[in-house]
Design an enzyme around this catalytic site. Structure first.
Site, PDB file in Angstrom:
ATOM      1  CE  LYS A 151      -1.764   2.874   2.759  1.00  0.00           C
ATOM      2  NZ  LYS A 151      -1.928   4.057   1.877  1.00  0.00           N
ATOM      3  CD  GLU A 226      12.257   3.379   8.272  1.00  0.00           C
ATOM      4  OE1 GLU A 226      13.376   3.885   8.092  1.00  0.00           O
ATOM      5  OE2 GLU A 226      11.566   2.931   7.348  1.00  0.00           O
ATOM      6  CB  CYS A 260      11.506   9.735   9.592  1.00  0.00           C
ATOM      7  SG  CYS A 260      11.841   8.415   8.432  1.00  0.00           S
ATOM      8  CD  GLU A 350       9.134  12.710  12.577  1.00  0.00           C
ATOM      9  OE1 GLU A 350      10.029  12.297  11.828  1.00  0.00           O
ATOM     10  OE2 GLU A 350       8.032  12.162  12.664  1.00  0.00           O
TER      11      GLU A 350
END
Length: 380
Positions: A151, A226, A260, A350
């Protein structure tokens, strides 16, 4: 579902958005394809993955251009990433026949351990590095004899769809690699809950990863996550400050900060802070922001207007530098440097954009304390 070029805001493709039924159908295809794929001899699986790697190389410019137009990243970055994708498939082709079992001496005989594929695995990929992260998950899954439902992010599905076509061209059977394009809240959720999916491999935000793990718990399936990072780039006073400042921008402004693993907190020893900040601003001023299809461009736009608004919300307080970015169409955001403390929101969350938080520290112990003082762990 409309796919948009973030540099121009123009539609570049339309795809049907999958739901639960389409996801279930893809899992059923993968389940049916599993026994014959598992039975393919290791030598033949090596050849099929090598052929896929070669096709990626042969279609490298096509894939790189699709990635650039879909994600907005500079074409030089996309070319490098597509080259790495081919390397990944070559690597895992070489690993196919090296998963050996073990024999362990026990009283009265031998205990034998076999390595076996899990079955159907669901792989969920984010929008920032679509083709690269797809390959990192597909390589080991296919090499070990699993079938896959992949996906991609609904914003950036184009290279994943093309990879599936190239897999068929390479001779990998129908049903082994299935791509389902749709919202994560629907397709991803269904894959995580599906009783016929043996494992989920997910890359994305910590918040969504927490939900994936919770959804997978109902069927006790294996999960690899992750998730988020807030990595520190630590600059001591006795470092080569010119070299450190020259390299710091690419560590945080690469892929427009949508990474990231970005070193988005720049920790600088206080005695060198003012000089380093001057050098960093000068280096950031030299970053070329513009048309992603120009080979000289070093930074493109952000992925969506909504994401640009989110990134903008982090820029307050003491802004040391705000660079230039194109006007007009496109989700542009300039390279930005903010002076901060580790308690500020720009240092705690973030940003996922081209915003560097520069934070002073006193000594090595203080630097380690600040670097580790984060709820995130990826790449740190």
């Amino acid at each position: 579902m409309q796919v948009v070029n973030p540099a121009t805001e123009e539609p570049i493709a339309e795809l049907d958005s999958a739901g639960v039924d389409e996801t279930d159908a893809a899992v059923a295809r993968a389940k049916a394809a599993f026994p014959p794929w598992r039975a393919v001899s290791p030598g033949d699986r090596v050849r099929l993955l090598r052929r896929l790697a070669t096709l990626v190389e042969e279609h490298g410019e096509e894939l790189a251009l699709a990635e650039t137009r879909n994600v907005g990243k500079p074409i030089s970055d996309s070319r490098g990433e597509v080259g790495m994708v081919a390397d990944v498939f070559h690597f895992y082709a070489g690993a196919v026949d090296k998963h050996h079992g073990e024999t362990i001496p026990v009283a009265g005989g031998i205990d034998v351990t076999f390595r076996e594929p899990l079955g159907v695995v669901g792989l969920i990929v984010p929008w920032n590095f679509p083709i690269a992260i797809s390959s990192w998950k597909l390589g080991p899954a296919l090499a070990c004899g699993n079938t896959v439902v992949l996906k991609p992010a609904e914003l950036t599905p184009l290279t994943a769809v093309r990879l599936a076509e190239l897999a068929l061209e390479a001779g990998i059977s129908e049903g082994v690699l299935n791509v389902v394009v749709g919202p994560g809240s629907v397709v991803g959720q269904r894959l995580a809950e599906h009783p016929e999916v043996a494992k989920i491999g997910f890359t994305g935000s910590t918040e969504v990863g927490r939900g994936v793990m919770a959804s997978a718990a109902g069927t006790i399936k294996r999960v690899t996550l992750e998730l988020g990072g807030k990595s520190a780039n630590v600059i001591f006073a006795d470092a080569d400050l010119e070299r450190a400042a020259a390299q710091a921008p690419s560590a945080v402004f690469g892929n427009a900060g949508q990474d990231c693993c970005a070193r988005s907190r720049i920790l600088v020893q206080r005695s060198a802070y003012d000089r380093f900040l001057e050098l960093l601003v000068e280096a950031a001023r030299g970053v070329r922001v513009g048309d992603p299809e120009d080979a000289a461009t070093e930074m493109g736009p952000l992925i969506t207007a909504q994401h640009r608004d989110k990134v903008s919300s982090f820029v307050d307080g003491n802004v040391a530098f705000r660079g230039d970015a194109p006007g007009g169409a496109g989700f542009w955001f300039p390279c930005t440097i903010v002076e901060a403390t580790n308690a500020d929101r720009v240092a705690r969350e973030e940003v996922f954009g081209p915003v560097a938080a520069v934070i002073p520290f006193e000594d090595e112990a203080d630097a380690v304390r600040i670097a580790n003082d984060t709820p995130f762990g990826l790449s740190g």
